[in-house]
Motif scaffolding. Structure first.
Motif, PDB file in Angstrom:
ATOM      1  N   SER A  32     -16.565 -24.011   4.531  1.00  0.00           N
ATOM      2  CA  SER A  32     -16.381 -22.650   4.445  1.00  0.00           C
ATOM      3  C   SER A  32     -17.788 -22.099   5.160  1.00  0.00           C
ATOM      4  O   SER A  32     -17.653 -20.870   5.648  1.00  0.00           O
ATOM      5  N   HIS A  33     -18.934 -23.001   5.135  1.00  0.00           N
ATOM      6  CA  HIS A  33     -20.021 -22.307   5.780  1.00  0.00           C
ATOM      7  C   HIS A  33     -19.720 -22.082   7.244  1.00  0.00           C
ATOM      8  O   HIS A  33     -20.714 -21.335   7.887  1.00  0.00           O
ATOM      9  N   LEU A  34     -18.809 -22.904   7.770  1.00  0.00           N
ATOM     10  CA  LEU A  34     -18.892 -22.880   9.236  1.00  0.00           C
ATOM     11  C   LEU A  34     -18.010 -21.670   9.595  1.00  0.00           C
ATOM     12  O   LEU A  34     -18.002 -21.333  11.009  1.00  0.00           O
ATOM     13  N   PHE A  35     -17.309 -20.886   8.787  1.00  0.00           N
ATOM     14  CA  PHE A  35     -16.705 -19.730   9.030  1.00  0.00           C
ATOM     15  C   PHE A  35     -17.237 -18.398   8.652  1.00  0.00           C
ATOM     16  O   PHE A  35     -16.364 -17.421   8.789  1.00  0.00           O
ATOM     17  N   THR A  36     -18.176 -18.647   8.270  1.00  0.00           N
ATOM     18  CA  THR A  36     -19.031 -17.219   7.771  1.00  0.00           C
ATOM     19  C   THR A  36     -18.958 -16.033   8.619  1.00  0.00           C
ATOM     20  O   THR A  36     -19.009 -14.944   8.262  1.00  0.00           O
ATOM     21  N   PRO A  40     -15.463 -13.885   5.403  1.00  0.00           N
ATOM     22  CA  PRO A  40     -16.324 -14.161   4.329  1.00  0.00           C
ATOM     23  C   PRO A  40     -15.698 -15.384   3.577  1.00  0.00           C
ATOM     24  O   PRO A  40     -14.634 -15.717   3.442  1.00  0.00           O
ATOM     25  N   ARG A  41     -16.832 -16.201   2.779  1.00  0.00           N
ATOM     26  CA  ARG A  41     -16.314 -17.733   2.452  1.00  0.00           C
ATOM     27  C   ARG A  41     -15.196 -17.571   1.184  1.00  0.00           C
ATOM     28  O   ARG A  41     -14.393 -18.279   1.468  1.00  0.00           O
ATOM     29  N   ASP A  43     -12.864 -15.233   0.794  1.00  0.00           N
ATOM     30  CA  ASP A  43     -11.699 -15.121   1.489  1.00  0.00           C
ATOM     31  C   ASP A  43     -11.098 -16.139   2.347  1.00  0.00           C
ATOM     32  O   ASP A  43     -10.006 -16.496   2.270  1.00  0.00           O
ATOM     33  N   PHE A  44     -12.024 -16.839   2.794  1.00  0.00           N
ATOM     34  CA  PHE A  44     -11.492 -17.967   3.605  1.00  0.00           C
ATOM     35  C   PHE A  44     -10.971 -19.064   2.662  1.00  0.00           C
ATOM     36  O   PHE A  44      -9.933 -19.693   2.864  1.00  0.00           O
ATOM     37  N   MET A  45     -11.801 -19.209   1.242  1.00  0.00           N
ATOM     38  CA  MET A  45     -11.225 -19.926   0.329  1.00  0.00           C
ATOM     39  C   MET A  45      -9.882 -19.355  -0.232  1.00  0.00           C
ATOM     40  O   MET A  45      -8.881 -20.410  -0.423  1.00  0.00           O
ATOM     41  N   LEU A  46      -9.603 -18.279  -0.530  1.00  0.00           N
ATOM     42  CA  LEU A  46      -7.959 -18.040  -0.872  1.00  0.00           C
ATOM     43  C   LEU A  46      -7.168 -18.183   0.229  1.00  0.00           C
ATOM     44  O   LEU A  46      -6.033 -18.544  -0.584  1.00  0.00           O
ATOM     45  N   ILE A  47      -7.433 -17.779   1.428  1.00  0.00           N
ATOM     46  CA  ILE A  47      -6.122 -18.003   2.639  1.00  0.00           C
ATOM     47  C   ILE A  47      -6.146 -19.526   2.391  1.00  0.00           C
ATOM     48  O   ILE A  47      -4.781 -20.050   2.358  1.00  0.00           O
ATOM     49  N   GLY A  48      -7.026 -20.463   2.463  1.00  0.00           N
ATOM     50  CA  GLY A  48      -7.049 -21.866   2.459  1.00  0.00           C
ATOM     51  C   GLY A  48      -6.435 -22.458   1.239  1.00  0.00           C
ATOM     52  O   GLY A  48      -5.457 -23.286   1.370  1.00  0.00           O
ATOM     53  N   CYS A  49      -6.655 -22.138   0.135  1.00  0.00           N
ATOM     54  CA  CYS A  49      -5.804 -22.445  -1.262  1.00  0.00           C
ATOM     55  C   CYS A  49      -4.311 -22.012  -0.994  1.00  0.00           C
ATOM     56  O   CYS A  49      -3.643 -22.716  -1.626  1.00  0.00           O
ATOM     57  N   GLU A  94     -21.780 -13.605  -3.188  1.00  0.00           N
ATOM     58  CA  GLU A  94     -21.474 -13.313  -1.781  1.00  0.00           C
ATOM     59  C   GLU A  94     -20.469 -12.367  -1.760  1.00  0.00           C
ATOM     60  O   GLU A  94     -19.544 -12.059  -2.502  1.00  0.00           O
ATOM     61  N   PHE A  95     -20.384 -11.465  -0.267  1.00  0.00           N
ATOM     62  CA  PHE A  95     -19.393 -10.660  -0.059  1.00  0.00           C
ATOM     63  C   PHE A  95     -17.904 -11.240   0.100  1.00  0.00           C
ATOM     64  O   PHE A  95     -18.025 -12.304   0.513  1.00  0.00           O
ATOM     65  N   ALA A  96     -16.950 -10.231  -0.479  1.00  0.00           N
ATOM     66  CA  ALA A  96     -15.601 -10.943  -0.120  1.00  0.00           C
ATOM     67  C   ALA A  96     -14.775  -9.360  -0.057  1.00  0.00           C
ATOM     68  O   ALA A  96     -14.989  -8.435  -0.647  1.00  0.00           O
ATOM     69  N   TYR A  97     -13.792  -9.509   0.646  1.00  0.00           N
ATOM     70  CA  TYR A  97     -12.890  -8.381   0.796  1.00  0.00           C
ATOM     71  C   TYR A  97     -12.037  -8.307  -0.498  1.00  0.00           C
ATOM     72  O   TYR A  97     -11.610  -7.381  -0.773  1.00  0.00           O
TER      73      TYR A  97
END
Length: 261
Positions: A32-36, A40-41, A43-49, A94-97
């Motif tokens: 997730s650090h590669l997509f910051t 936001p990490r 949000d990336f995690m939510l989409i990935g899950c 960390e920030f997230a939408y």
């Protein structure tokens, strides 16, 4: 001897396959650090899950019933996250939408990953439980454990009192799992503790990767409090009871105390 070694590797294989969801979850945390710079990490995690969950279902790795159980655990976990973050037990700095009450929605999937593992292992190992306590006892203990996660902010922590009840009612209970037709036995309490311990190890990795932080980890990362092993073991017990109750509900025509898939 050869059979025992063969069954050991089959057991490891089943365990690895049962851990697909948690493994994917930690892989995303690491990446997730590669997509910051793009997203936001959290949000990336939510989409990935969501994508992983969909892939596991549509490829047949998870069944419809298992997805339903996972959704229940996601909601249960999200409720606990909202409460614990509100009272400062840990934080998502960390920030997230997509965040509610300071809690990113992907956090519920961390609890769902435990449910995914249990459902997968139960099915793959043809799990059975002998000498399972009565429904009244298991439901009461499950409710007490879950309520204590919340009430310990207002009254003394009674986990050790609940632990005595668990030892008293579950000491005769045995998990039976099958490998190529051969049955193996393990005390249910030992299974609870082992799963709780490995989740604690995973929690150390997760906090190191920044999934969340405890108050004592804000300035510098440190090993997660060892007391969390018992917390995770209790959560495993609640999870196990929920899965067992749902299986009993689905197959309510069998009055036997042995639970089977």
């Amino acid at each position: 001897m050869k059979t025992t070694i063969k069954h050991f590797f089959i057991f490891v294989e089943h365990q690895a396959l049962s851990c697909l969801f948690p493994v994917f979850l930690f892989t995303m945390l690491a990446l997730s650090h590669l997509f910051t710079g793009v997203l936001p990490r959290y949000d990336f995690m939510l989409i990935g899950c969501l994508l992983i969950q969909a892939a596991l279902y549509y490829t047949g790795i998870e069944t419809k019933d298992e997805v339903l159980v996972i959704c229940i655990f996601h909601l249960q976990g999200l409720l606990m996250e909202l409460f614990k973050v509100h009272y400062g037990s840990w934080a998502y700095p960390e920030f997230a939408y997509i965040k509610i009450g300071g809690v990113p929605l992907y956090s519920g999937f961390m609890y769902a990953s435990v449910a995914s593992y249990m459902c997968q292992a139960w099915r793959r190992l043809n799990l059975q439980i002998q000498n399972w306590p009565s429904r009244y006892v298991t439901r009461t203990i499950g409710i007490l454990i879950y309520l204590n996660f919340f009430s310990n902010h207002f009254i003394p922590d009674v986990r050790y009192g609940i632990g005595v009840l668990i030892l008293y009612y579950f000491w005769r209970s045995v998990v039976v799992f099958h490998l190529q037709g051969k049955a193996y036995h393990m005390p249910t309490i030992l299974a609870f503790m082992l799963i709780g311990f490995f989740i604690w190890l995973a929690e150390n990795i997760a906090t190191r990767l920044g999934a969340w932080r405890y108050a004592y980890q804000h300035h510098a990362w440190t090993v997660v409090d060892y007391q969390k092993i018992s917390s995770w073991a209790f959560l495993v017990i609640v999870s196990f009871i929920i899965v067992a109750e749902l299986k009993l509900l689905k197959d309510s025509t069998k009055p036997s105390p042995v639970l089977s898939v």
